[in-house]
Design an enzyme around this catalytic site. Structure first.
Site, PDB file in Angstrom:
ATOM      1  CE  LYS A  81      -2.594  -1.130   3.396  1.00 19.99           C
ATOM      2  NZ  LYS A  81      -1.999  -2.426   4.167  1.00 19.99           N
ATOM      3  NE  ARG A 159      -5.344  -2.406   8.974  1.00 21.35           N
ATOM      4  CZ  ARG A 159      -4.414  -2.260   9.343  1.00 21.35           C
ATOM      5  NH1 ARG A 159      -4.151  -2.428  10.968  1.00 21.35           N
ATOM      6  NH2 ARG A 159      -3.040  -1.772   8.455  1.00 21.35           N
ATOM      7  NE  ARG A 198       6.986  -2.529   6.010  1.00 20.62           N
ATOM      8  CZ  ARG A 198       6.079  -2.649   6.548  1.00 20.62           C
ATOM      9  NH1 ARG A 198       5.232  -2.817   5.556  1.00 20.62           N
ATOM     10  NH2 ARG A 198       5.314  -3.093   7.606  1.00 20.62           N
ATOM     11  NE  ARG A 231       6.985   1.299   9.405  1.00 18.67           N
ATOM     12  CZ  ARG A 231       6.219   0.939   8.416  1.00 18.67           C
ATOM     13  NH1 ARG A 231       5.369   0.135   8.391  1.00 18.67           N
ATOM     14  NH2 ARG A 231       6.109   2.034   8.124  1.00 18.67           N
ATOM     15  NE  ARG A 242       0.990  -5.332  12.914  1.00 19.81           N
ATOM     16  CZ  ARG A 242       1.657  -4.187  11.437  1.00 19.81           C
ATOM     17  NH1 ARG A 242       3.021  -4.736  12.064  1.00 19.81           N
ATOM     18  NH2 ARG A 242       1.262  -3.698  10.460  1.00 19.81           N
TER      19      ARG A 242
END
Length: 292
Positions: A81, A159, A198, A231, A242
Protein backbone atom coordinates in the site's frame (compact mmCIF):
# COMPACT_ATOMS: atom_id res chain seq x y z
CA UNK A 1 -27.13 78.94 -45.00
CA UNK A 2 -26.60 78.10 -48.72
CA UNK A 3 -26.26 81.09 -51.12
CA UNK A 4 -28.06 81.57 -54.41
CA UNK A 5 -26.21 81.74 -57.67
CA UNK A 6 -29.00 83.89 -59.14
CA UNK A 7 -30.10 87.05 -57.43
CA UNK A 8 -33.50 86.75 -55.78
CA UNK A 9 -33.65 82.97 -56.22
CA UNK A 10 -33.55 80.90 -52.99
CA UNK A 11 -30.59 78.54 -52.79
CA UNK A 12 -31.19 74.79 -52.89
CA UNK A 13 -30.81 73.19 -49.49
CA UNK A 14 -27.41 71.57 -48.77
CA UNK A 15 -28.07 67.80 -48.85
CA UNK A 16 -25.42 67.15 -46.18
CA UNK A 17 -27.16 69.49 -43.77
CA UNK A 18 -30.68 68.35 -44.56
CA UNK A 19 -29.80 64.67 -44.15
CA UNK A 20 -27.66 65.19 -41.01
CA UNK A 21 -30.47 64.88 -38.49
CA UNK A 22 -31.79 61.63 -40.01
CA UNK A 23 -28.29 60.13 -40.27
CA UNK A 24 -27.56 60.79 -36.58
CA UNK A 25 -30.79 59.10 -35.59
CA UNK A 26 -29.89 56.04 -37.67
CA UNK A 27 -26.42 55.88 -36.11
CA UNK A 28 -27.81 56.15 -32.60
CA UNK A 29 -30.32 53.38 -33.28
CA UNK A 30 -27.61 51.11 -34.68
CA UNK A 31 -25.33 51.79 -31.69
CA UNK A 32 -28.15 51.00 -29.28
CA UNK A 33 -28.84 47.76 -31.13
CA UNK A 34 -25.16 46.72 -31.07
CA UNK A 35 -24.91 47.47 -27.36
CA UNK A 36 -27.98 45.30 -26.82
CA UNK A 37 -26.32 42.44 -28.73
CA UNK A 38 -23.12 42.73 -26.66
CA UNK A 39 -25.16 42.69 -23.46
CA UNK A 40 -27.02 39.55 -24.60
CA UNK A 41 -23.76 37.83 -25.59
CA UNK A 42 -22.16 38.61 -22.22
CA UNK A 43 -25.21 37.24 -20.45
CA UNK A 44 -25.03 34.07 -22.59
CA UNK A 45 -21.30 33.61 -21.85
CA UNK A 46 -21.90 34.00 -18.11
CA UNK A 47 -24.72 31.46 -18.29
CA UNK A 48 -22.59 28.91 -20.17
CA UNK A 49 -19.63 29.35 -17.80
CA UNK A 50 -21.90 28.87 -14.79
CA UNK A 51 -23.42 25.72 -16.27
CA UNK A 52 -19.93 24.31 -16.96
CA UNK A 53 -18.81 24.96 -13.37
CA UNK A 54 -21.96 23.35 -11.98
CA UNK A 55 -21.48 20.32 -14.23
CA UNK A 56 -17.88 19.89 -13.04
CA UNK A 57 -18.90 20.20 -9.41
CA UNK A 58 -21.67 17.67 -9.98
CA UNK A 59 -19.22 15.13 -11.43
CA UNK A 60 -16.82 15.44 -8.49
CA UNK A 61 -19.59 15.56 -5.90
CA UNK A 62 -21.25 12.43 -7.27
CA UNK A 63 -18.08 10.42 -6.80
CA UNK A 64 -16.66 10.77 -10.31
CA UNK A 65 -12.90 10.95 -10.48
CA UNK A 66 -12.66 14.37 -12.21
CA UNK A 67 -9.33 15.80 -11.01
CA UNK A 68 -9.30 13.56 -7.95
CA UNK A 69 -10.44 10.27 -6.50
CA UNK A 70 -11.98 8.91 -3.31
CA UNK A 71 -10.66 5.44 -2.68
CA UNK A 72 -9.37 3.01 -0.11
CA UNK A 73 -6.43 0.64 -0.34
CA UNK A 74 -7.14 -2.62 1.45
CA UNK A 75 -4.35 -5.02 2.22
CA UNK A 76 -2.34 -6.59 5.03
CA UNK A 77 0.89 -4.98 6.28
CA UNK A 78 3.59 -5.40 3.65
CA UNK A 79 1.19 -5.85 0.72
CA UNK A 80 2.52 -2.69 -0.94
CA UNK A 81 0.00 0.00 0.00
CA UNK A 82 2.80 2.39 0.90
CA UNK A 83 4.48 1.72 -2.46
CA UNK A 84 1.38 2.25 -4.60
CA UNK A 85 -0.11 5.26 -2.77
CA UNK A 86 2.59 7.74 -3.98
CA UNK A 87 2.03 6.55 -7.55
CA UNK A 88 -1.70 7.22 -7.19
CA UNK A 89 -0.96 10.69 -5.78
CA UNK A 90 1.25 11.43 -8.78
CA UNK A 91 -1.42 10.09 -11.14
CA UNK A 92 -3.87 12.63 -9.72
CA UNK A 93 -1.24 15.40 -9.67
CA UNK A 94 -1.28 15.55 -5.85
CA UNK A 95 -4.82 16.96 -5.87
CA UNK A 96 -5.82 14.43 -3.20
CA UNK A 97 -4.53 13.50 0.25
CA UNK A 98 -3.01 10.21 1.36
CA UNK A 99 -4.04 9.17 4.85
CA UNK A 100 -2.01 6.19 6.08
CA UNK A 101 -3.43 5.36 9.49
CA UNK A 102 -0.33 3.38 10.46
CA UNK A 103 1.90 6.40 9.85
CA UNK A 104 -0.58 8.65 11.65
CA UNK A 105 -0.51 6.40 14.70
CA UNK A 106 3.28 6.09 14.66
CA UNK A 107 3.51 9.89 14.60
CA UNK A 108 1.43 9.97 17.78
CA UNK A 109 3.77 7.33 19.27
CA UNK A 110 6.88 9.37 18.40
CA UNK A 111 5.31 12.47 19.99
CA UNK A 112 4.57 10.52 23.14
CA UNK A 113 0.90 11.53 23.24
CA UNK A 114 -1.66 9.61 25.29
CA UNK A 115 -3.09 8.23 22.06
CA UNK A 116 0.42 7.27 20.99
CA UNK A 117 1.12 5.38 24.21
CA UNK A 118 -2.11 3.38 23.91
CA UNK A 119 -1.53 2.71 20.24
CA UNK A 120 2.06 1.49 20.78
CA UNK A 121 0.99 -0.99 23.42
CA UNK A 122 -1.73 -2.38 21.15
CA UNK A 123 0.45 -2.51 18.02
CA UNK A 124 3.38 -4.16 19.80
CA UNK A 125 0.99 -6.93 20.83
CA UNK A 126 -0.22 -7.34 17.26
CA UNK A 127 -3.69 -5.90 17.92
CA UNK A 128 -5.71 -3.24 16.07
CA UNK A 129 -6.58 0.17 17.50
CA UNK A 130 -10.24 0.73 18.41
CA UNK A 131 -12.83 1.94 15.88
CA UNK A 132 -13.47 5.08 17.92
CA UNK A 133 -9.84 6.21 17.76
CA UNK A 134 -9.46 5.40 14.06
CA UNK A 135 -12.71 7.06 12.98
CA UNK A 136 -11.85 10.18 15.00
CA UNK A 137 -8.45 10.53 13.33
CA UNK A 138 -9.84 10.12 9.81
CA UNK A 139 -12.77 12.47 10.40
CA UNK A 140 -10.42 15.16 11.70
CA UNK A 141 -8.21 14.90 8.60
CA UNK A 142 -11.10 14.91 6.11
CA UNK A 143 -12.48 18.05 7.73
CA UNK A 144 -9.24 20.00 8.30
CA UNK A 145 -6.72 18.81 5.69
CA UNK A 146 -7.13 21.10 2.65
CA UNK A 147 -5.74 18.49 0.25
CA UNK A 148 -8.54 16.11 1.20
CA UNK A 149 -11.07 18.49 -0.40
CA UNK A 150 -10.06 17.13 -3.81
CA UNK A 151 -10.29 13.49 -2.75
CA UNK A 152 -8.33 10.98 -0.73
CA UNK A 153 -6.51 7.67 -0.60
CA UNK A 154 -7.21 5.85 2.66
CA UNK A 155 -4.46 3.38 3.53
CA UNK A 156 -5.27 1.08 6.44
CA UNK A 157 -8.80 2.38 7.00
CA UNK A 158 -11.48 1.13 7.25
CA UNK A 159 -10.52 -2.24 8.70
CA UNK A 160 -13.88 -3.15 10.17
CA UNK A 161 -17.46 -2.94 8.91
CA UNK A 162 -18.43 -0.33 11.55
CA UNK A 163 -15.51 1.82 10.34
CA UNK A 164 -16.70 1.41 6.74
CA UNK A 165 -20.22 2.43 7.72
CA UNK A 166 -18.92 5.49 9.60
CA UNK A 167 -16.92 6.51 6.53
CA UNK A 168 -20.04 6.21 4.37
CA UNK A 169 -21.90 8.41 6.84
CA UNK A 170 -19.17 11.07 6.66
CA UNK A 171 -19.27 11.10 2.86
CA UNK A 172 -23.06 11.00 2.60
CA UNK A 173 -23.28 14.11 4.78
CA UNK A 174 -21.22 15.87 2.07
CA UNK A 175 -23.14 14.31 -0.86
CA UNK A 176 -20.05 12.28 -1.76
CA UNK A 177 -19.23 8.60 -2.15
CA UNK A 178 -16.29 6.26 -2.68
CA UNK A 179 -15.01 5.54 -6.19
CA UNK A 180 -12.90 2.45 -5.46
CA UNK A 181 -12.02 -0.13 -2.84
CA UNK A 182 -8.85 -1.79 -4.15
CA UNK A 183 -7.63 -4.85 -2.30
CA UNK A 184 -3.99 -5.90 -2.61
CA UNK A 185 -4.04 -9.67 -2.13
CA UNK A 186 -0.96 -11.70 -1.19
CA UNK A 187 -0.13 -14.91 0.70
CA UNK A 188 0.89 -14.61 4.34
CA UNK A 189 4.11 -16.58 3.89
CA UNK A 190 5.37 -14.13 1.28
CA UNK A 191 4.34 -11.19 3.47
CA UNK A 192 6.39 -12.47 6.41
CA UNK A 193 9.43 -12.77 4.16
CA UNK A 194 8.86 -9.24 2.87
CA UNK A 195 8.23 -7.52 6.18
CA UNK A 196 10.92 -9.04 8.38
CA UNK A 197 13.48 -7.51 6.02
CA UNK A 198 11.71 -4.18 5.63
CA UNK A 199 13.54 -0.90 6.35
CA UNK A 200 11.75 2.44 6.74
CA UNK A 201 12.70 6.10 6.40
CA UNK A 202 10.50 7.58 9.19
CA UNK A 203 10.20 11.14 7.84
CA UNK A 204 8.99 10.25 4.33
CA UNK A 205 7.62 6.73 4.76
CA UNK A 206 9.92 5.41 2.00
CA UNK A 207 10.51 1.71 2.38
CA UNK A 208 13.36 -0.60 1.39
CA UNK A 209 14.10 -4.29 1.85
CA UNK A 210 17.33 -5.87 2.98
CA UNK A 211 17.18 -8.46 0.19
CA UNK A 212 14.63 -7.42 -2.46
CA UNK A 213 15.17 -3.64 -2.60
CA UNK A 214 18.15 -2.61 -0.49
CA UNK A 215 19.26 1.04 -0.11
CA UNK A 216 22.40 2.09 -1.98
CA UNK A 217 24.18 2.47 1.36
CA UNK A 218 23.39 0.12 4.22
CA UNK A 219 20.68 1.44 6.60
CA UNK A 220 20.70 4.85 4.85
CA UNK A 221 17.92 6.59 2.91
CA UNK A 222 18.87 7.06 -0.76
CA UNK A 223 17.32 10.53 -0.98
CA UNK A 224 18.24 12.29 2.28
CA UNK A 225 21.12 10.19 3.61
CA UNK A 226 19.26 9.89 6.92
CA UNK A 227 19.26 6.61 8.86
CA UNK A 228 16.67 3.90 8.21
CA UNK A 229 14.90 1.94 10.94
CA UNK A 230 13.19 -1.40 11.33
CA UNK A 231 9.83 -1.09 13.06
CA UNK A 232 9.45 -2.77 16.41
CA UNK A 233 6.37 -4.63 15.16
CA UNK A 234 8.15 -5.90 12.01
CA UNK A 235 9.06 -9.31 13.40
CA UNK A 236 7.67 -12.73 12.50
CA UNK A 237 5.84 -13.43 15.77
CA UNK A 238 4.11 -10.05 15.97
CA UNK A 239 3.34 -10.15 12.25
CA UNK A 240 1.54 -13.52 12.47
CA UNK A 241 -0.70 -12.06 15.19
CA UNK A 242 -1.37 -8.94 13.10
CA UNK A 243 -2.22 -11.01 10.05
CA UNK A 244 -4.60 -13.24 12.02
CA UNK A 245 -6.38 -10.16 13.38
CA UNK A 246 -6.36 -8.50 9.96
CA UNK A 247 -7.96 -11.48 8.19
CA UNK A 248 -10.58 -11.95 10.90
CA UNK A 249 -11.81 -8.37 10.61
CA UNK A 250 -11.09 -7.34 7.03
CA UNK A 251 -12.96 -10.20 5.37
CA UNK A 252 -16.20 -8.45 6.33
CA UNK A 253 -14.94 -5.13 4.92
CA UNK A 254 -14.14 -6.60 1.50
CA UNK A 255 -17.56 -8.26 1.49
CA UNK A 256 -19.14 -4.90 2.36
CA UNK A 257 -17.54 -3.14 -0.61
CA UNK A 258 -18.06 -6.10 -2.93
CA UNK A 259 -21.81 -5.75 -2.34
CA UNK A 260 -21.57 -2.05 -3.18
CA UNK A 261 -19.92 -2.89 -6.49
CA UNK A 262 -16.71 -0.87 -5.99
CA UNK A 263 -14.34 -3.64 -4.77
CA UNK A 264 -11.54 -4.79 -7.08
CA UNK A 265 -8.81 -7.32 -6.15
CA UNK A 266 -5.21 -6.95 -7.37
CA UNK A 267 -2.52 -9.64 -7.16
CA UNK A 268 0.09 -7.96 -4.94
CA UNK A 269 2.60 -10.81 -5.21
CA UNK A 270 3.66 -9.37 -8.56
CA UNK A 271 6.31 -6.70 -9.03
CA UNK A 272 5.30 -3.16 -7.95
CA UNK A 273 5.33 -2.06 -11.61
CA UNK A 274 2.84 -4.77 -12.61
CA UNK A 275 0.64 -3.99 -9.59
CA UNK A 276 0.62 -0.32 -10.60
CA UNK A 277 -0.48 -1.19 -14.13
CA UNK A 278 -3.38 -3.15 -12.65
CA UNK A 279 -4.43 -0.15 -10.58
CA UNK A 280 -4.15 2.17 -13.59
CA UNK A 281 -6.44 -0.20 -15.50
CA UNK A 282 -9.05 0.22 -12.73
CA UNK A 283 -8.93 4.02 -13.12
CA UNK A 284 -9.11 3.74 -16.91
CA UNK A 285 -12.17 1.49 -16.72
CA UNK A 286 -13.96 4.02 -14.51
CA UNK A 287 -13.29 6.84 -17.01
CA UNK A 288 -14.58 4.61 -19.80
CA UNK A 289 -17.82 3.97 -17.89
CA UNK A 290 -18.26 7.69 -17.20
CA UNK A 291 -18.00 8.50 -20.91
CA UNK A 292 -20.50 5.78 -21.90
Amino acid sequence: MATSTTAGTPAAPDPAIVGGSSSNKDNNAELTYLKSLVSQLNAKITSIEGAAKNAAASIVGSGGSGDGVRMILIGPPGAGKGTQAPKILEHYKNNVCHLATGDMLREQVSKGTELGKKAKEIMDQGGLVSDEIMVGMIKDQLETNKKCAGGFILDGFPRTTPQAQKLDDMLTSKSQKLDHAVELKIQDSLLISRITGRLIHPASGRSYHKEFSPPKKSMTDDVTGEPLIQRSDDNAETLRKRLATYHAQTADVTSYYRQKGIWTPVDASQSPAVVWKSIQAIFAEQKKEQRA
